[in-house]
Design a protein around this motif. Sequence first.
Motif, PDB file in Angstrom:
ATOM      1  N   TYR A  46       5.631  -3.751   1.215  1.00  0.00           N
ATOM      2  CA  TYR A  46       5.508  -2.291   1.201  1.00  0.00           C
ATOM      3  C   TYR A  46       5.262  -1.867  -0.239  1.00  0.00           C
ATOM      4  O   TYR A  46       6.115  -2.039  -1.112  1.00  0.00           O
ATOM      5  N   ILE A  47       4.089  -1.336  -0.503  1.00  0.00           N
ATOM      6  CA  ILE A  47       3.631  -1.057  -1.865  1.00  0.00           C
ATOM      7  C   ILE A  47       4.572  -0.144  -2.658  1.00  0.00           C
ATOM      8  O   ILE A  47       4.873  -0.431  -3.828  1.00  0.00           O
ATOM      9  N   PRO A  48       5.090   0.963  -2.068  1.00  0.00           N
ATOM     10  CA  PRO A  48       5.964   1.852  -2.855  1.00  0.00           C
ATOM     11  C   PRO A  48       7.223   1.185  -3.403  1.00  0.00           C
ATOM     12  O   PRO A  48       7.826   1.692  -4.361  1.00  0.00           O
ATOM     13  N   SER A  49       7.636   0.066  -2.829  1.00  0.00           N
ATOM     14  CA  SER A  49       8.840  -0.610  -3.331  1.00  0.00           C
ATOM     15  C   SER A  49       8.607  -1.230  -4.704  1.00  0.00           C
ATOM     16  O   SER A  49       9.556  -1.488  -5.453  1.00  0.00           O
ATOM     17  N   LEU A  74       0.752  -3.539  14.423  1.00  0.00           N
ATOM     18  CA  LEU A  74       2.045  -2.857  14.494  1.00  0.00           C
ATOM     19  C   LEU A  74       2.148  -1.736  13.464  1.00  0.00           C
ATOM     20  O   LEU A  74       2.712  -0.672  13.748  1.00  0.00           O
ATOM     21  N   ILE A  75       1.611  -1.957  12.282  1.00  0.00           N
ATOM     22  CA  ILE A  75       1.631  -0.915  11.247  1.00  0.00           C
ATOM     23  C   ILE A  75       0.836   0.304  11.715  1.00  0.00           C
ATOM     24  O   ILE A  75       1.273   1.454  11.548  1.00  0.00           O
ATOM     25  N   HIS A  76      -0.327   0.076  12.320  1.00  0.00           N
ATOM     26  CA  HIS A  76      -1.130   1.187  12.847  1.00  0.00           C
ATOM     27  C   HIS A  76      -0.375   1.935  13.946  1.00  0.00           C
ATOM     28  O   HIS A  76      -0.474   3.160  14.054  1.00  0.00           O
ATOM     29  N   LYS A  77       0.378   1.192  14.743  1.00  0.00           N
ATOM     30  CA  LYS A  77       1.122   1.799  15.852  1.00  0.00           C
ATOM     31  C   LYS A  77       2.350   2.565  15.362  1.00  0.00           C
ATOM     32  O   LYS A  77       2.603   3.699  15.796  1.00  0.00           O
ATOM     33  N   LEU A  78       3.118   1.949  14.448  1.00  0.00           N
ATOM     34  CA  LEU A  78       4.406   2.511  14.044  1.00  0.00           C
ATOM     35  C   LEU A  78       4.302   3.544  12.931  1.00  0.00           C
ATOM     36  O   LEU A  78       5.029   4.540  12.929  1.00  0.00           O
ATOM     37  N   PHE A  79       3.412   3.297  11.981  1.00  0.00           N
ATOM     38  CA  PHE A  79       3.331   4.163  10.798  1.00  0.00           C
ATOM     39  C   PHE A  79       1.879   4.528  10.483  1.00  0.00           C
ATOM     40  O   PHE A  79       1.354   4.175   9.419  1.00  0.00           O
ATOM     41  N   PRO A  80       1.210   5.224  11.401  1.00  0.00           N
ATOM     42  CA  PRO A  80      -0.214   5.538  11.211  1.00  0.00           C
ATOM     43  C   PRO A  80      -0.511   6.362   9.965  1.00  0.00           C
ATOM     44  O   PRO A  80      -1.628   6.305   9.440  1.00  0.00           O
ATOM     45  N   ASP A 125       1.058   5.980   7.119  1.00  0.00           N
ATOM     46  CA  ASP A 125       1.424   5.210   5.927  1.00  0.00           C
ATOM     47  C   ASP A 125       0.717   3.857   5.856  1.00  0.00           C
ATOM     48  O   ASP A 125       1.169   2.953   5.148  1.00  0.00           O
ATOM     49  N   ILE A 126      -0.379   3.710   6.569  1.00  0.00           N
ATOM     50  CA  ILE A 126      -1.069   2.415   6.627  1.00  0.00           C
ATOM     51  C   ILE A 126      -1.421   1.899   5.241  1.00  0.00           C
ATOM     52  O   ILE A 126      -1.227   0.716   4.927  1.00  0.00           O
ATOM     53  N   GLU A 127      -1.915   2.802   4.383  1.00  0.00           N
ATOM     54  CA  GLU A 127      -2.355   2.391   3.045  1.00  0.00           C
ATOM     55  C   GLU A 127      -1.189   1.996   2.137  1.00  0.00           C
ATOM     56  O   GLU A 127      -1.397   1.447   1.048  1.00  0.00           O
ATOM     57  N   LYS A 128       0.033   2.238   2.581  1.00  0.00           N
ATOM     58  CA  LYS A 128       1.205   1.885   1.773  1.00  0.00           C
ATOM     59  C   LYS A 128       1.682   0.453   2.023  1.00  0.00           C
ATOM     60  O   LYS A 128       2.605  -0.016   1.367  1.00  0.00           O
ATOM     61  N   PHE A 129       1.051  -0.214   2.991  1.00  0.00           N
ATOM     62  CA  PHE A 129       1.382  -1.610   3.270  1.00  0.00           C
ATOM     63  C   PHE A 129       0.305  -2.518   2.683  1.00  0.00           C
ATOM     64  O   PHE A 129      -0.858  -2.132   2.563  1.00  0.00           O
TER      65      PHE A 129
END
Length: 251
Positions: A112-115, A185-191, A193-197
């Motif tokens: 997770y990029i923000p971390s 899963l990222i697209h499904k759960l956090f649409p 925030d995709i660019e943050k992964f």
Amino acid sequence: MNKYCIYIVLLIICFSKISFGAEKIVLATGEWIPYTSESMTGYGLITEIVTAAFKEVDIESSYRFLPWKRAETELDNGNVFGIFPYILTLERKKKYNFSEVLVDSKGHLFYYIPSKKVKKDFNWKTFSDFKKYRTGGTIGYWYEKPFKEAGLVVDYSVSDEQGIKKLKYGRIDILASEERVGWQLIHKLFPEDIEKFGVVKKPLNKDELRVMISRNYPDSHRIMMKLNAGIKKIKANGKLKRILQSYRIEN
């Protein structure tokens, strides 16, 4: 009399073909979008491939969606012919048979990029290099044994979905996941925030997904040979390519 005999013979032949065409087998799988899911049309990419391969050899396949560990128990007991998708390992090969390759697969370390704890160019050499990070994984996956041998303390989840959530909310720093599954899963759960992964550039593994086959299922060797013949047929006649393209995958 001769005409009557011929009629009977024809009936027997027709009945035999109908009976043969009605052969049915049971397999097990779990939730691993986009490869397998009870909620998807055709039950997902690999389920569609397996269904198409069996159809080529006149076998009707049905599926039980189970937790992965329970699916393996059903396989051991011979209650299902096979479970999928699985990677062939030396350990598994001692106990099970495997089908021809269904599709290629790559595993990656997600972060997770923000971390600001992990970077894309993390150039790890061995699994022991992960020790400086809080590592996450999913119970029952191929990397459990090598991670343990590397001395890693891993935060295991019961599903990839749970692992992605742990990553997002800062409970782990890196997550071992199959690339297509993780992004789905990222697209499904956090649409939003995709660019943050992100994923570490170096793959965790490059493997091939197959059906893992029980040696205790009735007539399993014959069925395996027919399945492999079906897989070869759908590769040759273009059906496999069309299934992959419907999921926007070039393989």
